[in-house]
Write an enzyme that holds these catalytic residues in place. Structure first.
Site, short mmCIF file in Angstrom:
data_model
loop_
_atom_site.label_atom_id
_atom_site.label_comp_id
_atom_site.label_asym_id
_atom_site.label_seq_id
_atom_site.Cartn_x
_atom_site.Cartn_y
_atom_site.Cartn_z
N ARG A 45 0.87 -1.18 0.00
CA ARG A 45 0.00 0.00 0.00
C ARG A 45 0.89 1.21 0.00
NH1 ARG A 45 -3.68 -1.63 5.03
NH2 ARG A 45 -4.74 -3.41 4.07
N ASP A 47 1.91 5.13 -0.06
CA ASP A 47 1.27 6.35 0.40
C ASP A 47 0.91 7.25 -0.78
OD1 ASP A 47 1.91 5.54 2.99
OD2 ASP A 47 3.79 6.68 3.02
N TYR A 105 12.79 -0.29 -2.08
CA TYR A 105 12.36 1.10 -2.27
C TYR A 105 13.57 1.97 -2.60
CZ TYR A 105 7.58 0.48 -0.51
OH TYR A 105 6.27 0.10 -0.35
N ARG A 192 10.23 6.34 4.80
CA ARG A 192 10.29 7.80 4.87
C ARG A 192 10.90 8.28 6.19
NH1 ARG A 192 4.33 9.35 3.15
NH2 ARG A 192 5.08 11.42 3.76
#
Lengths: 239, 239
Positions: A45, A47, A105, A192
């Protein structure tokens, strides 16, 4: 299916209250081809604002088309900032989320004097010096199996917060700083917050050794800020 | 001032009926710093959706700031897709439009199998083979001093339609085809009609030798279609 998208206009892959999500767009396109509702389940999922180059999703549908043809038909129906890059028949029992072994990522930071103009949606702009060797030292302390409770959003209610970071590398090329992180799973905003903490180290606000203390504290307030979504890409998912 | 912008969200540099133009944004920012209306005059009126890396503009304003400081202050006020790259005190009598000796435009074509996803606003997507040697032959016939009446939009009422194309080069790099054109001036849509015509040649719909006939016809209907604005950049203006 392997899905890529520019996340700028979307509320992420999937949102709680259904909204303008990438998943919704793909489900709608599939429903048009199948003539019935199709549920699509994604590996991650992302952001709102986060981009994807290789999100994996699975679905079950009765569509009389070869995968390559279905891919074309879907891309024809999808908005130009969402793209199905490949479709294959999945092995029995394949699950895009539970089957994932690790996810990679990439976070992109632009350190030039000028704001990145034409690629603005893809770079965090940080105009200043970053101490890359210090950031690399900090990164090394995050690699391995740790309790990442301090690196999850306070809204994330997951009880099990131990994850294994398999690799965390920082590359510098001229004005670009690229952070690539692979883990067996991520808590909400984990990438993040890790990036925000590494930037704090790069700016000298934290020392590399502080990482151990932050991990042990399990306290979100000890880590750095959550960096903006715009520099983040889901690069690939491994099975 | 040297101005760069991503034209996607704007009605060009300047529009007839004042709208959401780049010029308006810059005039508004300058007015805030000067405390009075400031008129900005640009070297070129780019079409809606066209981008600029080096548009030149001049203005006269009473602002008590060094040029470098003024540049920073303007960029702080401007939206992130408009950027002032440099400001200098102009020599007496400088005129951004009338003083221009030539302008260089670049047109970007993406010929890959997939739509360009993350850079969609900057590429014309043409999926197919383009005969680059034929396009180069056609390009050579456009270089020099010609009446470009056939290459101007039918809405352009300019009487003098002779222009000198100083250079017109086509570069191919993997999936990218880059067309760069320098001329002492351009008629409305001239670059986009030239590109549309060169693509027609690349697709085999026209022969390189047809260019001479099209130029002589002075008839817009003889040339190719007006290519989309999105692949076009005003690269630089020479004085």
């Amino acid at each position: 299916m392997l899905v890529a998208y520019a996340g700028t206009r979307y509320e992420g892959w999937q949102s709680q209250r259904k909204g303008n999500t990438v998943q919704e767009h793909i489900e709608r396109a599939l429903a048009r081809l199948a003539g019935a509702k199709v549920n699509v389940l994604g590996s991650s999922r992302t952001d709102s604002g986060v981009h994807a180059e290789g999100l994996v999703a699975h679905f079950k549908a009765d569509i009389d088309m070869a995968p390559a043809r279905l891919r074309q038909a879907l891309n024809h129906l999808l908005p130009p900032d969402i793209q199905v890059r490949a479709i294959r028949i999945a092995p029995e029992g394949f699950h895009a989320r539970y089957g994932a072994r690790s996810k990679v990522y990439r976070y992109q930071i632009w350190t030039g004097r000028e704001r990145p103009l034409f690629e603005a949606p893809y770079w965090l702009w940080y105009h200043g010096q970053l101490d890359i060797p210090a950031m690399r030292q900090a990164a090394r302390r995050l690699v391995g199996k740790h309790d990442f409770a301090a690196f999850k959003d306070s809204g994330d209610e997951k009880k099990i917060t131990v994850r294994t970071v398999k690799a965390l590398r920082i590359r510098k090329e001229a004005q670009k700083v690229i952070i690539r992180i692979e883990a067996d799973g991520f808590l909400t905003h984990m990438v993040r917050i890790i990036v925000g903490t590494l930037i704090d180290v790069g700016r000298g606000r934290k020392a590399p050794a502080d990482i151990d203390r932050i991990l042990l504290s399990k306290d979100r307030r000890q880590a750095g800020p959550t960096s903006k979504a715009l520099g983040l890409f889901l690069e690939k998912v491994r099975y």
